[in-house]
Enzyme design. Structure first.
Site, PDB file in Angstrom:
ATOM      1  CG  MET A  31      -1.982  -1.057   1.233  1.00 34.26           C
ATOM      2  SD  MET A  31      -3.042  -0.985   2.691  1.00 34.26           S
ATOM      3  CE  MET A  31      -4.033   0.485   2.339  1.00 34.26           C
ATOM      4  CG  HIS A  32       0.252   3.396   2.438  1.00 37.19           C
ATOM      5  ND1 HIS A  32      -1.059   3.808   2.556  1.00 37.19           N
ATOM      6  CD2 HIS A  32       0.454   2.487   3.434  1.00 37.19           C
ATOM      7  CE1 HIS A  32      -1.619   3.182   3.585  1.00 37.19           C
ATOM      8  NE2 HIS A  32      -0.731   2.374   4.122  1.00 37.19           N
TER       9      HIS A  32
ATOM     10  CG  ASP B  61      -0.319  -5.004   1.693  1.00 36.81           C
ATOM     11  OD1 ASP B  61      -1.190  -4.224   2.146  1.00 36.81           O
ATOM     12  OD2 ASP B  61       0.901  -4.824   1.897  1.00 36.81           O
TER      13      ASP B  61
END
Length: 499
Positions: free
Chosen positions: A81-82, A240
């Site tokens: 992520m991110h 995820d």
């Protein structure tokens, strides 16, 4: 028999699973790629490395596949992520991706609070401004690399870039978008208010889709390189943790997941976006349609055990290190450990706090320290469980995956500390399986993701709480919680002495 592929794009490697209609993993391939750390706190990767290794992994998977390759109907993705991937007007990366574990953006987090306000940010995004999220990274590049940022046409997240290179299409799913700090999580749309505040043009945020939505088919050039048919359906996939939840069957109210990897996660299903945790836990869109999940994070869960082994038992295997922990009583003979090796996230967002052993006695042996480490990790995860329960959530059964599911004594410890039944799955593939399940659902194999989970996932063993241990752990947990408050100021003073 028909097949689908689940691609799990992690921080250190991409793992690719070939899964049949029975939910069996027929073949698994993993390909590593490097981390780029030019300065302290910086963490980047070259997006082309993800693509090259994913394509190489798919090629290897199909080369060694004994079944008919045309039986592969769909492919989907799970991703870290991110991470920020900035693309120009030709959809080419303008720089290395800035990853989730990059911590250079403290000033940008403060800027977000100053412009938006903490309460307004929580109202829109349901999450606090943390260095790991995407918006602070966008603002950092905008401030520090303005000429480069001026060329940016759109941003995507890691798995989205890999999928773009396989299909030619730009999309982002809701579960990954929820970790950007630009999504209105409850209404499932980009926040025009936030984009205007930070002067981000309307097309800078990519089109939003559901995780099981088909977003294209395999490009001809990718088909030639991998052996996948040009008719292979490509589905959006998810973050995820969302895929880990799907791959563990966290698809209805009351279902909770405890995942112990390098970090640790307690994740619980939410049927809507109406609860208000006031930023104490993360609140994200699920990969399941019209659902959400809440999540508490322990930064150094499995890492605490790895650190302890590396430092004090380097020549032992994990199996040998944990062999005697069941001979040590709850409370590790009066020894407490707090797993704050790299700071903490839930419930204390504190970068300065550090770990402690409390109560060291000359009679303590290595096995006491080992048990204390396991208990400390589990106590930290239990803080998230308690936050959920204090919000009225019923948590009486927890799926345990990762390192915490590999040791019988640790599984029983989780049951006793959480005061809940702990369930171990017979085959644990986490996010990769979740991605495969999204492809299976997208291909129409099942009426719902829950039906897919019922068909794919099997229980191996269950662990129930032991009443006498539960009562002891309640008292020990209360003591554990005081360690943070007692050592918080001490650790702030010690910061200047750290190398």
């Amino acid at each position: 028999m028909k097949h689908v592929i689940g691609v799990d794009l992690g921080t250190s490697a991409v793992k690719i699973l070939l899964v049949n209609q029975l939910g069996e993993v027929v073949k698994e391939v993993s390909k590593d790629y490097p981390l780029i750390q030019e300065k302290a706190g910086y963490s980047e990767q070259d997006p082309e490395e993800w693509v090259n290794q994913t394509v190489a992994g798919l090629q290897e998977l199909l080369e060694t596949m004994s079944e008919d390759k045309s039986s592969i109907e769909g492919i989907s993705f799970s991703g870290q992520m991110h991470g920020l991937v900035l693309l120009d007007q030709d959809n080419k990366p303008l720089r290395n991706a800035i990853l989730w574990n990059d911590t250079r953006t403290t000033a940008e987090c403060q800027e977000i609070y100053q412009k938006v306000g903490e309460s307004k940010l929580l109202e829109i995004t349901k999450n606090p401004a943390l260095e790991g999220f995407t918006l602070p990274k966008i603002l950092w590049v905008k401030k520090n690399e303005p000429e480069l940022f001026a060329k940016a046409s759109v941003f995507v997240l890691p798995k989205d870039y890999v999928r773009l290179k396989l299909t030619g299409n730009v999309h982002m799913d809701y579960s990954d978008a929820a970790g950007t700090l630009l999504l209105d999580v409850a209404s499932k749309e980009w926040s025009h208010e936030l984009c205007e505040l930070f002067e981000l043009h309307a097309d800078f945020c990519p089109p939003l889709v559901q995780s099981h939505d088909q977003v294209g088919v395999i490009l001809p050039e990718v088909s030639k390189r991998t052996g996948l048919s040009e008719d292979t359906r490509v589905f959006a996939g998810g973050a995820d943790n969302a895929c880990g939840a799907i791959g563990s069957g966290i698809l209805e109210e009351g279902k909770t997941l405890a995942s112990i990897g390098t970090s640790g996660v307690v994740l619980s299903y939410e049927s809507d976006g109406s609860k208000d945790f006031q930023g104490t836990v993360h609140y994200f869109n699920h990969g399941a349609p019209d659902a959400f999940y809440t999540m508490g994070v322990t930064l150094a869960a499995g890492y605490s055990l790895s650190w302890f082994k590396q430092t004090f038992a380097q020549d032992e295997s994990f199996t040998d290190l944990l062999a005697d922990v069941d001979t040590v009583p709850p409370g590790a003979n009066g020894l407490l450990f707090t797993p704050y090796l790299v700071g903490e996230r839930t419930p204390h967002v504190d970068a300065a706090i550090r770990a402690s052993f409390i109560g060291i006695d000359s009679s303590h042996e290595k096995k006491d320290f080992t048990r204390a480490v396991l208990e400390g990790i589990t106590f930290s995860l239990h803080e998230s469980v308690e936050i959920f329960r204090n919000q009225g959530k019923k948590i009486d059964s927890v799926i345990s995956i990762g390192g915490g599911a590999k040791n019988e004594a640790w599984l029983q410890m989780q049951a006793d500390i959480f005061d809940a039944k702990i369930v171990k799955l017979s085959s644990e593939q986490g996010p990769g399986m979740g991605a495969a399940m999204l492809a299976a659902f997208g291909c129409g194999w099942f009426e719902s993701l829950k039906d897919c989970a019922d068909g794919f996932l099997k229980v191996d063993k269950e662990y129930v709480p032991k009443e006498e241990n539960v009562e002891q752990y309640k008292e020990l947990f209360r003591l554990y919680q005081t360690v943070y408050t007692q050592t918080k100021d001490l650790n702030k003073e010690l910061v200047k002495f750290r190398k």
